[in-house]
Design an enzyme around this catalytic site. Structure first.
Site, short mmCIF file in Angstrom:
data_model
loop_
_atom_site.label_atom_id
_atom_site.label_comp_id
_atom_site.label_asym_id
_atom_site.label_seq_id
_atom_site.Cartn_x
_atom_site.Cartn_y
_atom_site.Cartn_z
N SER A 130 0.84 -1.19 0.00
CA SER A 130 0.00 0.00 0.00
C SER A 130 0.88 1.25 0.00
O SER A 130 1.73 1.42 -0.87
CB SER A 130 -0.95 -0.05 1.21
OG SER A 130 -1.91 0.95 1.16
N ASP A 158 0.34 -4.18 -4.00
CA ASP A 158 -0.79 -3.28 -4.13
C ASP A 158 -0.39 -1.84 -3.74
O ASP A 158 -1.01 -1.23 -2.86
CB ASP A 158 -1.98 -3.76 -3.29
CG ASP A 158 -3.30 -3.65 -4.05
OD1 ASP A 158 -3.27 -3.43 -5.27
OD2 ASP A 158 -4.36 -3.78 -3.41
N HIS A 235 -7.43 -5.42 -0.88
CA HIS A 235 -6.21 -4.66 -0.61
C HIS A 235 -5.51 -5.11 0.67
O HIS A 235 -4.30 -4.95 0.81
CB HIS A 235 -6.57 -3.17 -0.52
CG HIS A 235 -5.41 -2.26 -0.32
ND1 HIS A 235 -4.44 -2.05 -1.28
CD2 HIS A 235 -5.06 -1.49 0.74
CE1 HIS A 235 -3.55 -1.19 -0.84
NE2 HIS A 235 -3.90 -0.83 0.39
#
Length: 307
Positions: A130, A158, A235
Site C-alpha cells: 500500500s 498493491d 487490498h
C-alpha cells in the site's frame, strides 16, 4: 515443492525494540535498530538474502507475521520495521527512516539474528504494501535520499500513491509517463488486487483507487518488470488471518475483502519467493511456471505481464 506452500526452513519470529538512549547518550549502539523491527528468519544455519518489507498506512508490523514467515521458510531473512504509529499524508519521514534502517543493516543486523544465521547484505531487496509500496519505490528512485546499500530488487504489494490522481501524497512518485522510472535495470515486481479500487461501503474511500494504484506503478516500470493482478481479493487480504486491536479489527471494515485472507497471502508470499529466487538466486523456473499457469495457484489472477 510449490512456492505457495511453506518452505523447508524452520523459522523464528523476532521482535526487536531499540533501547532508549539516556539524556547524555543520544546515539544508539550499532546493534540497536533505529525503529522497532519484526524479523522472520530461518533458524537453521546458513547465509540468506535479505528482504525489507514496509508496512501499509497506519498498520502494525504484527499484521504481516504470517506473510513474512512464509517467505522466510524459503530461505530469506525478512525485516518489517514499524516506521510510525500515527502519520499524516506526507511520507518524507518514512522514506528517511527506511534509509536509516538500511544504513544500520551491515553493522547491526547480524547481532540480532540467531548466531548460526548470516545475512547476505549484498543481496538486498525492498518491498512495501500500500503506502509502504510508494515508500519503497521512492527510496529505490532516490527521492529525497539515497540508499547506503545497493538495492537488488523492488516489490510493490498493491502500492498506492495517494487518494486519487492529482491527489498524491508528498513526495509524489508517479509521473504518469510510461516507463519513466529510472531504476537502472533493477528488477521490479508489482502485485495488484482486483478489489483494491472498490469501496467497501459509502463511508470509506477505496484503499487503492484508480489513478494512483498498481496499474500506474507498473506502467512506469522499465525492464525487467513483472505484474500480477489478482481477481476477487482485497487490498488487505495479504495480512494475518486474525489482526487484533482496534486497528486490526478495522482492517476488516475499511476495504472490500475476499472470502478469506489465506489464498491472497499465500499467493503474495509465493510470487515474492519466486521473484527473489529468479533475481537474487539466479533461477527463474518457479516464476515462469506461475506465469505460464503451470503451478497451481491459491488464487485466480486476471492479468499477468512481463517485460
Amino acid at each position: 515443492m510449490s512456492v505457495f506452500d511453506d518452505g523447508d526452513y524452520p523459522t523464528v519470529l523476532l521482535k526487536i525494540e531499540p533501547k532508549r538512549a539516556c539524556a547524555d547518550e543520544r546515539k544508539l549502539r550499532n546493534s540497536e535498530p533505529p525503529t522497532p523491527l519484526l524479523i522472520a528468519t530461518p533458524s537453521k544455519e546458513g547465509e540468506f538474502p535479505v528482504l525489507l518489507l514496509i508496512h501499509g498506512y497506519l498498520l502494525y508490523i504484527d499484521f504481516y507475521s504470517q506473510l513474512i514467515q512464509h517467505i522466510a521458510s524459503h530461505g530469506f531473512i525478512v525485516i518489517a520495521p514499524q516506521l510510525y504509529t500515527i502519520a499524516g499524508p506526507d511520507t518524507t519521514g518514512e522514506i528517511h527512516n527506511t534509509a536509516a534502517i538500511i544504513k544500520w543493516l551491515p553493522t547491526g543486523l547480524k547481532d540480532v539474528l540467531p548466531s548460526s544465521v548470516l545475512p547476505k547484505i549484498d543481496k538486498l531487496a525492498i518491498s512495501g504494501h500500500s503506502r509502504g509500496g510508494k515508500v519503497a519505490f521512492a527510496l529505490a528512485l532516490n527521492k529525497l535520499t539515497t540508499s547506503s546499500l545497493k538495492i537488488s530488487a523492488l516489490i510493490g504489494i498493491d502500492p498506492v500513491d495517494g487518494m486519487d490522481k492529482g491527489k498524491q501524497t508528498p513526495p509524489a512518485v508517479l509521473s504518469y509517463v510510461p516507463k519513466s522510472f529510472n531504476l537502472e535495470g533493477m528488477p521490479t515486481l508489482v502485485i495488484g488486487s482486483g478489489y483494491g479500487e472498490m469501496k467497501k461501503n459509502a463511508f470509506f474511500p477505496a484503499c487503492a483507487p484508480k489513478g494512483v494504484n498498481h496499474e500506474n506503478f507498473y506502467d512506469e516500470c522499465q525492464n525487467p518488470a513483472w505484474y500480477f493482478l489478482v481477481e476477487d481479493q482485497g487490498h488487505l487480504d495479504m495480512l494475518d488471518d486474525e489482526t487484533k486491536g482496534v486497528r486490526g479489527k478495522s482492517t476488516y471494515c475499511l476495504a472490500k475483502n475476499g472470502k478469506s485472507r489465506e489464498p491472497m497471502r499465500r499467493f503474495v508470499g509465493g510470487v515474492i519467493v519466486a521473484f527473489l529466487n529468479a533475481y537474487l538466486q539466479g533461477y527463474d523456473s518457479q516464476l515462469l511456471l506461475i506465469k505460464d499457469g503451470n503451478d497451481a495457484t491459491p488464487v485466480s489472477f486476471s492479468k499477468v505481464d512481463h517485460r
